[in-house]
Motif scaffolding. Structure first.
Motif, PDB file in Angstrom:
ATOM      1  N   SER A 317     -41.765 -84.645   1.770  1.00  0.00           N
ATOM      2  CA  SER A 317     -42.995 -85.279   0.663  1.00  0.00           C
ATOM      3  C   SER A 317     -44.606 -85.770   1.532  1.00  0.00           C
ATOM      4  N   THR A 318     -44.286 -85.094   2.514  1.00  0.00           N
ATOM      5  CA  THR A 318     -45.819 -85.711   3.055  1.00  0.00           C
ATOM      6  C   THR A 318     -46.780 -84.115   2.805  1.00  0.00           C
ATOM      7  N   ALA A 319     -47.912 -84.575   2.191  1.00  0.00           N
ATOM      8  CA  ALA A 319     -47.841 -83.127   1.236  1.00  0.00           C
ATOM      9  C   ALA A 319     -50.219 -83.742   1.735  1.00  0.00           C
ATOM     10  N   SER A 320     -50.892 -82.748   1.217  1.00  0.00           N
ATOM     11  CA  SER A 320     -52.056 -82.110   1.184  1.00  0.00           C
ATOM     12  C   SER A 320     -52.976 -82.846   1.855  1.00  0.00           C
ATOM     13  N   ALA A 321     -53.536 -83.855   1.869  1.00  0.00           N
ATOM     14  CA  ALA A 321     -54.801 -84.697   2.757  1.00  0.00           C
ATOM     15  C   ALA A 321     -54.267 -85.553   3.779  1.00  0.00           C
ATOM     16  N   ALA A 322     -52.320 -85.307   3.938  1.00  0.00           N
ATOM     17  CA  ALA A 322     -51.376 -86.196   5.123  1.00  0.00           C
ATOM     18  C   ALA A 322     -51.417 -85.061   5.715  1.00  0.00           C
ATOM     19  N   GLU A 323     -51.006 -83.897   5.226  1.00  0.00           N
ATOM     20  CA  GLU A 323     -50.917 -82.558   6.021  1.00  0.00           C
ATOM     21  C   GLU A 323     -52.284 -82.247   6.776  1.00  0.00           C
ATOM     22  N   ILE A 324     -53.492 -82.377   5.744  1.00  0.00           N
ATOM     23  CA  ILE A 324     -55.220 -82.206   6.738  1.00  0.00           C
ATOM     24  C   ILE A 324     -54.777 -83.473   7.823  1.00  0.00           C
ATOM     25  N   VAL A 325     -54.064 -84.260   8.063  1.00  0.00           N
ATOM     26  CA  VAL A 325     -54.940 -85.040   9.285  1.00  0.00           C
ATOM     27  C   VAL A 325     -53.365 -84.057  10.607  1.00  0.00           C
ATOM     28  N   ILE A 326     -52.289 -84.035   9.772  1.00  0.00           N
ATOM     29  CA  ILE A 326     -51.617 -83.635  10.684  1.00  0.00           C
ATOM     30  C   ILE A 326     -52.146 -82.104  11.584  1.00  0.00           C
ATOM     31  N   ASN A 327     -53.132 -81.364  11.086  1.00  0.00           N
ATOM     32  CA  ASN A 327     -53.909 -80.051  11.175  1.00  0.00           C
ATOM     33  C   ASN A 327     -54.795 -79.914  12.204  1.00  0.00           C
ATOM     34  N   ASN A 328     -55.763 -80.734  11.627  1.00  0.00           N
ATOM     35  CA  ASN A 328     -57.175 -81.141  11.489  1.00  0.00           C
ATOM     36  C   ASN A 328     -57.180 -82.608  12.477  1.00  0.00           C
ATOM     37  N   LEU A 329     -55.967 -82.469  13.409  1.00  0.00           N
ATOM     38  CA  LEU A 329     -55.985 -83.089  14.493  1.00  0.00           C
ATOM     39  C   LEU A 329     -55.702 -82.088  15.613  1.00  0.00           C
ATOM     40  N   LYS A 330     -55.023 -81.468  15.422  1.00  0.00           N
ATOM     41  CA  LYS A 330     -54.887 -80.133  16.417  1.00  0.00           C
ATOM     42  C   LYS A 330     -55.747 -79.714  17.512  1.00  0.00           C
ATOM     43  N   PRO A 331     -57.016 -79.249  17.125  1.00  0.00           N
ATOM     44  CA  PRO A 331     -57.868 -78.862  17.899  1.00  0.00           C
ATOM     45  C   PRO A 331     -58.462 -79.980  18.591  1.00  0.00           C
ATOM     46  N   TYR A 332     -57.781 -81.655  18.666  1.00  0.00           N
ATOM     47  CA  TYR A 332     -58.620 -82.582  19.278  1.00  0.00           C
ATOM     48  C   TYR A 332     -58.110 -82.666  20.199  1.00  0.00           C
ATOM     49  N   MET A 333     -56.503 -82.899  20.012  1.00  0.00           N
ATOM     50  CA  MET A 333     -55.685 -83.810  20.671  1.00  0.00           C
ATOM     51  C   MET A 333     -53.961 -83.368  20.760  1.00  0.00           C
ATOM     52  N   GLN A 334     -53.573 -83.766  21.500  1.00  0.00           N
ATOM     53  CA  GLN A 334     -52.071 -83.015  21.162  1.00  0.00           C
ATOM     54  C   GLN A 334     -51.485 -84.189  20.183  1.00  0.00           C
TER      55      GLN A 334
END
Length: 448
Positions: A317-334
């Motif tokens: 049930s992790t969704a939408s803006a929470a998923e954006i946090v996961i996906n959109n941090l990836k270009p900048y860190m592990q």
């Protein structure tokens, strides 16, 4: 997301009034009729809906409004919905937003089916009734919960205003101290951030549980990170496992507080819409600023931890803006994601409604309008974002409170046990999830 279209479109009020006037072939219906409302629905979706090109050319305008709206949606659309602001029964309902808790039905290795309370909101009807995370539900309205009836029971609960629950505690494989509890339908108040600081291999690890992403939360986020920074936190655990999402601006603010090396001009997100919506790109600074209550990027960065790695705990049930946090941090860190695959809401939208004064149409639409992508152009996680490390949070009962160092997902980070299970699913000795009351969720009344 309500404001990120300012430079893209003229005011919605003008569009919604004029969209039918420009179509010479549009049918004409008496004002106020169901058919006229359906025509407004169709015209609005033609302009905004992500899958507008898949809408039927000749829909049945005589259908009830809600059925007509559904008839226009693409088969792959799990999230668009419509409500009548004058009819509360038209709003999507869930156990969480009605009573303030959620539960999961699991099957243990010995075949026993157990219903576990996994989330209880603070200041909610459930917490006021005495429910706690980790309790076991043995009966709901007099019925024993099984794998076969869990979904039907949950559906029935959404039509009630009071629940009769029999609950107990898990003690060495059995349910003890059973008692009957009534939970009344009611409001749950704003959920506060939960933070802890742990010792991990000689380092201080900050833990932050975030329930959702409302507008206006940046001062609270900034304060928590200021506390982490002052304490010398060197690692961070973000707990987003029950986070349905909310404001993209709030998610961007959170992301700005974590990695090193970003600036106000660093790209954060790309929104891609239909032929009318086109493509909208936003930097960290620009996206944060679309929340008028937000602290600005430079102010937030004074409390940034400047990390190269972050641990994120997730569930179905992790969704939408929470998923954006996961996906959109990836270009900048592990990003090391632990838990379960997320819901897969890789999209954004805003509310579409009649802005005329006086308002003539009381229906309000929440359609999918954009797909979202990170700074590297990566998105397309409609099937969810899989964790690098699959961890079943029901591996050990009872469930411990969120923030407890021995809780299954948290301890897998603190004790380093996740290293032993990279690319391997933890079978939890045969524990299977059979049903979850919050999957698939709908973020009621919330836009990305």
């Amino acid at each position: 997301m309500r404001k990120f279209l300012k430079l893209q479109f003229i005011a919605i009020i003008i569009i919604l009034i004029s969209c039918t006037e420009n179509d010479e072939n549009a049918p004409v219906f008496p004002e106020g009729s169901t058919e006229s409302v359906n025509l407004w629905v169709q015209d609005s979706l033609k302009r905004y809906y992500y899958w507008a090109d898949q809408m039927p050319a000749k829909p049945d305008y005589h259908l009830p409004v809600k059925d007509f709206f559904k008839s226009l949606l693409a088969p792959q659309d799990r999230f668009s919905f419509i409500v009548n602001t004058e009819d509360s029964s038209s709003y999507p309902r869930s156990i969480r937003n009605m009573y303030g808790f959620d539960y999961t039905v699991i099957q243990q290795a010995n075949g026993e089916v157990v219903t576990v309370i996994k989330l209880v909101l603070n200041n909610s009807p459930a917490s006021n009734a005495g429910l706690e995370r980790g309790m076991i539900i043995t009966k709901i309205n007099g019925k024993t919960v099984t794998a076969g009836n869990a979904e039907a029971i949950t559906s029935t609960m959404k039509d009630l205003t009071v629940l009769d629950l029999t609950v107990g505690n898990w003690n060495n494989g059995t349910v003890t101290d059973e008692k009957d509890i009534k939970v009344y339908y009611g409001l749950s108040f704003e959920q506060s951030l939960l933070s802890k600081i742990f010792e991990k291999n000689g380092k201080k690890a900050g833990y932050l549980y975030i329930y959702d992403f409302p507008d206006g939360m940046t001062p609270k986020l900034s304060q928590k990170f200021a506390e982490f920074k002052a304490a010398g936190v060197q690692e961070l655990i973000l707990d987003l496992r029950y986070n349905y999402g909310g404001s993209v601006s709030a998610a961007a603010a959170l992301c700005s507080l974590i990695p090193s090396g970003i600036t106000s001009a660093s790209p954060f997100i790309t929104f891609k819409g239909n032929k009318n919506g086109g493509e909208v790109k936003r930097t960290f600074s620009q996206q944060i600023a679309y929340d008028p209550k937000a602290l600005d990027f430079n102010t937030l960065r004074t409390n940034a931890l400047g990390l190269n790695k972050v641990y994120i705990l997730t569930s179905n049930s992790t969704a939408s803006a929470a998923e954006i946090v996961i996906n959109n941090l990836k270009p900048y860190m592990q990003v090391i994601q632990l838990g379960a695959v997320t819901l897969g809401k890789d999209m954004a939208g805003f509310t579409v409604e009649d802005k005329r004064k006086p308002q003539k149409i009381r229906w309000q639409m929440h359609p999918v309008i954009y797909k979202v992508f990170n700074a590297n152009g990566v998105g397309g996680y409609n099937n969810g974002i899989p964790p690098q490390v699959s961890v079943n949070e029901y591996a050990v009962l009872p469930l411990l409170p969120l923030g407890h160092p021995d809780e299954t997902l948290i301890s897998s980070v603190l004790n380093g046990t996740y290293f032993k299970s990279v690319n391997q699913k933890m079978s939890a000795e045969g524990v299977k999830i059979l049903y979850q009351s919050d999957v698939p969720p709908i973020a009621v009344g919330r836009d990305l």
